[in-house]
Design an enzyme around this catalytic site. Structure first.
Site, PDB file in Angstrom:
ATOM      1  N   PRO A  87      90.601 -33.835  91.645  1.00  0.00           N
ATOM      2  CA  PRO A  87      91.363 -34.998  91.135  1.00  0.00           C
ATOM      3  C   PRO A  87      91.024 -35.295  89.677  1.00  0.00           C
ATOM      4  CG  PRO A  87      89.839 -35.655  92.901  1.00  0.00           C
ATOM      5  CD  PRO A  87      89.704 -34.185  92.751  1.00  0.00           C
ATOM      6  N   GLU A 114      82.170 -33.931  97.076  1.00  0.00           N
ATOM      7  CA  GLU A 114      82.074 -34.451  95.702  1.00  0.00           C
ATOM      8  C   GLU A 114      82.518 -33.402  94.675  1.00  0.00           C
ATOM      9  OE1 GLU A 114      81.102 -37.686  95.012  1.00  0.00           O
ATOM     10  OE2 GLU A 114      81.206 -37.845  97.191  1.00  0.00           O
ATOM     11  N   ARG A 152     107.397 -19.424  93.711  1.00  0.00           N
ATOM     12  CA  ARG A 152     108.848 -19.495  93.484  1.00  0.00           C
ATOM     13  C   ARG A 152     109.232 -19.065  92.067  1.00  0.00           C
ATOM     14  NH1 ARG A 152     110.540 -23.870  91.635  1.00  0.00           N
ATOM     15  NH2 ARG A 152     112.593 -23.920  92.581  1.00  0.00           N
ATOM     16  N   ASP A 167     116.842 -26.003  89.261  1.00  0.00           N
ATOM     17  CA  ASP A 167     116.092 -26.972  90.038  1.00  0.00           C
ATOM     18  C   ASP A 167     115.472 -28.075  89.199  1.00  0.00           C
ATOM     19  OD1 ASP A 167     116.330 -26.595  92.658  1.00  0.00           O
ATOM     20  OD2 ASP A 167     114.722 -25.125  92.839  1.00  0.00           O
TER      21      ASP A 167
HETATM   22  N1  ADE Z   1      91.068 -32.692  95.699  1.00  0.00           N
HETATM   23  C1  ADE Z   1      91.127 -33.956  96.159  1.00  0.00           C
HETATM   24  N2  ADE Z   1      92.175 -34.625  95.667  1.00  0.00           N
HETATM   25  C2  ADE Z   1      92.828 -33.765  94.847  1.00  0.00           C
HETATM   26  C3  ADE Z   1      93.979 -33.857  94.024  1.00  0.00           C
HETATM   27  N3  ADE Z   1      94.701 -34.977  93.924  1.00  0.00           N
HETATM   28  N4  ADE Z   1      94.341 -32.767  93.320  1.00  0.00           N
HETATM   29  C4  ADE Z   1      93.603 -31.623  93.373  1.00  0.00           C
HETATM   30  N5  ADE Z   1      92.505 -31.477  94.128  1.00  0.00           N
HETATM   31  C5  ADE Z   1      92.114 -32.536  94.864  1.00  0.00           C
END
Ligand code: ADE
Length: 418
Positions: A87, A114, A152, A167
């Site tokens: 994230p 983590e 794709r 697309d």
């Molecule tokens: N791992 C946990 N959440 C994630 C996300 N939003 N994008 C990529 N990997 C992740």
């Protein structure tokens, strides 16, 4: 193309890789996907792949099993392009997908808990990717999202290439609405253009809908979009050598420079600008431009470097800018929107993004006017439909881009895609 995924939960990916379009791509060997079980690279009876974070916190994937998995994937060949799912990564966009699809071998590390030991990330990960601003329990879903989006873009994976091209996020725009049989459903019929059977009518209706949807729903993506395929008319660049200002602010006529001819025509060609109009009242200068163009399009230059001829072919010379605008109007059968550019601020000048919105909405040809010397004379700027705010670097008051640089920066904002 080859993709290697390393995960502590390989079962997650099994049905995904054997189902639907991705499954068919894998079966047809358009792409090869290997799933490595991280535990196979771990030591000890427990095959431990994670441990507590130093300083407190949850579990962290250990560097050594990940490094061993990467070594196995690379084998004797070149090191793959390594992606970490996190994230904290850069949020995935279609443009990133396009560049990933051009790699020969991707290695995707599915993060967990983590995340990964930072030392592995620093040493081996080329790019950390997030699939959105939310937190999932692990990197397997993001890895599948990456594989799906990349697959794709591999020729032959999705049956019809044109379907992929049209697309969502094609050149940064949203997709058009789609309809299927019956043509009338509960009293509501399909838009007439789609039933016309005329390919061009269908295409221009679709492009228009894509524009309207993008402006209404995702105006934020417009700054990164290439609007060129969505303009029903052409875009033009004009370089004026008169009336422009000299160092003291007096109206003058400047000399044409070879560098401008070469570099601006190359930029125009790269960004799909229809014509590069060179305006000078001096017949001798116009003749010189024609001679240079002929050298690269018909003379020795054409065989020496045909790519250069392809660019210089876009040049058209005019003695005077109003005549040039009339020529564009005749050619496009539509009055062009004339956009003035200047390094000086002027009252009412608009931000480039505002103009970008306007040119996709207006459906008119657009002519960007650039000045040489110390810039376009006020008489030209006052006659423009729109003037753009100056390009700013954000470092002090110095604001003296070459006209070639200014053309490149502006065309990238309108017709580049990022
Ligand atoms: N791992 C946990 N959440 C994630 C996300 N939003 N994008 C990529 N990997 C992740």
């Amino acid at each position: 193309m080859r993709i290697t995924v390393v995960t502590a939960f390989p079962d997650f990916l099994k049905s995904f890789l054997s189902t639907s379009i991705v499954g068919r791509g894998v079966a047809a060997e358009r792409l090869v996907v290997d799933v490595l079980d991280l535990r196979d690279f771990a030591d000890g009876a427990y095959r431990q792949v994670d441990d507590y974070a130093f300083g407190g916190g949850g579990m962290v994937l250990m560097a050594e099993p990940l490094a061993k998995a990467l070594e196995k994937a690379a084998g004797d060949g070149a090191r793959p392009f390594v992606l970490g799912t996190s994230p904290q990564g850069a949020v995935l966009t279609q443009e990133m997908v396009e560049s990933l699809a051009a790699q020969e071998h991707l290695f995707i590390v599915c993060g967990h808990y983590e995340g990964l030991d930072e030392r592995f990330t620093r040493r081996f990960v080329d790019m950390e990717v997030s699939i959105g601003d939310y937190v999932l329990t692990g990197g397997e879903l993001p890895a599948m999202v990456l594989i799906d989006a990349v697959a794709r873009r591999i020729p032959g994976v999705v049956g019809k290439e044109s379907a992929v091209e049209e697309d969502s996020f094609f050149r940064g725009f949203l997709d058009t609405p789609h309809f299927t049989r019956p043509s009338v459903w509960r009293g509501e019929s399909v838009p007439e253009a789609l039933l016309s059977g005329d390919h061009e009518v269908v295409r221009s209706w679709r492009r228009r809908q894509a524009v309207l949807r993008t402006l209404r729903r995702r105006p934020d993506v417009l700054s990164r979009a290439n609007v060129q395929p969505y303009l029903p008319c052409g875009a033009y660049v004009a370089l004026l050598h008169h009336p422009v200002l000299d160092r003291l602010g007096n109206v003058t006529t400047t000399a044409v420079t070879g560098l401008d001819l070469h570099d601006i025509s190359r930029t125009c060609t790269t960004f799909g600008v229809r014509r590069f109009c060179v305006v000078t009242p001096l017949e001798g200068q116009r003749e010189m431009v024609r001679t240079i163009v002929a050298h690269w399009t018909e003379g020795y230059g054409a065989t020496f470097n045909p790519k250069r001829g392809e660019a210089l072919r876009r040049i058209k010379v005019f003695p005077e800018f109003r005549g040039m605008l009339r020529w564009v109007e005749k050619k496009e059968r539509n009055v062009p929107l004339v956009v003035g550019t200047s390094a000086r601020s002027r009252k009412g000048a608009v931000h480039w993004l505002e103009l970008k919105r306007r040119i996709v909405e207006d459906a008119r040809p657009v002519v960007f006017l650039f000045g040489t010397g110390w810039g376009l004379d006020e008489s030209v700027l006052a006659s423009c439909d729109v003037q753009l705010q100056p390009i700013r670097g954000g470092e002090g008051a110095y604001n003296h881009l070459s006209v070639r640089s200014a053309v490149s920066v502006l065309l990238d904002r309108f017709f580049g895609w990022r």
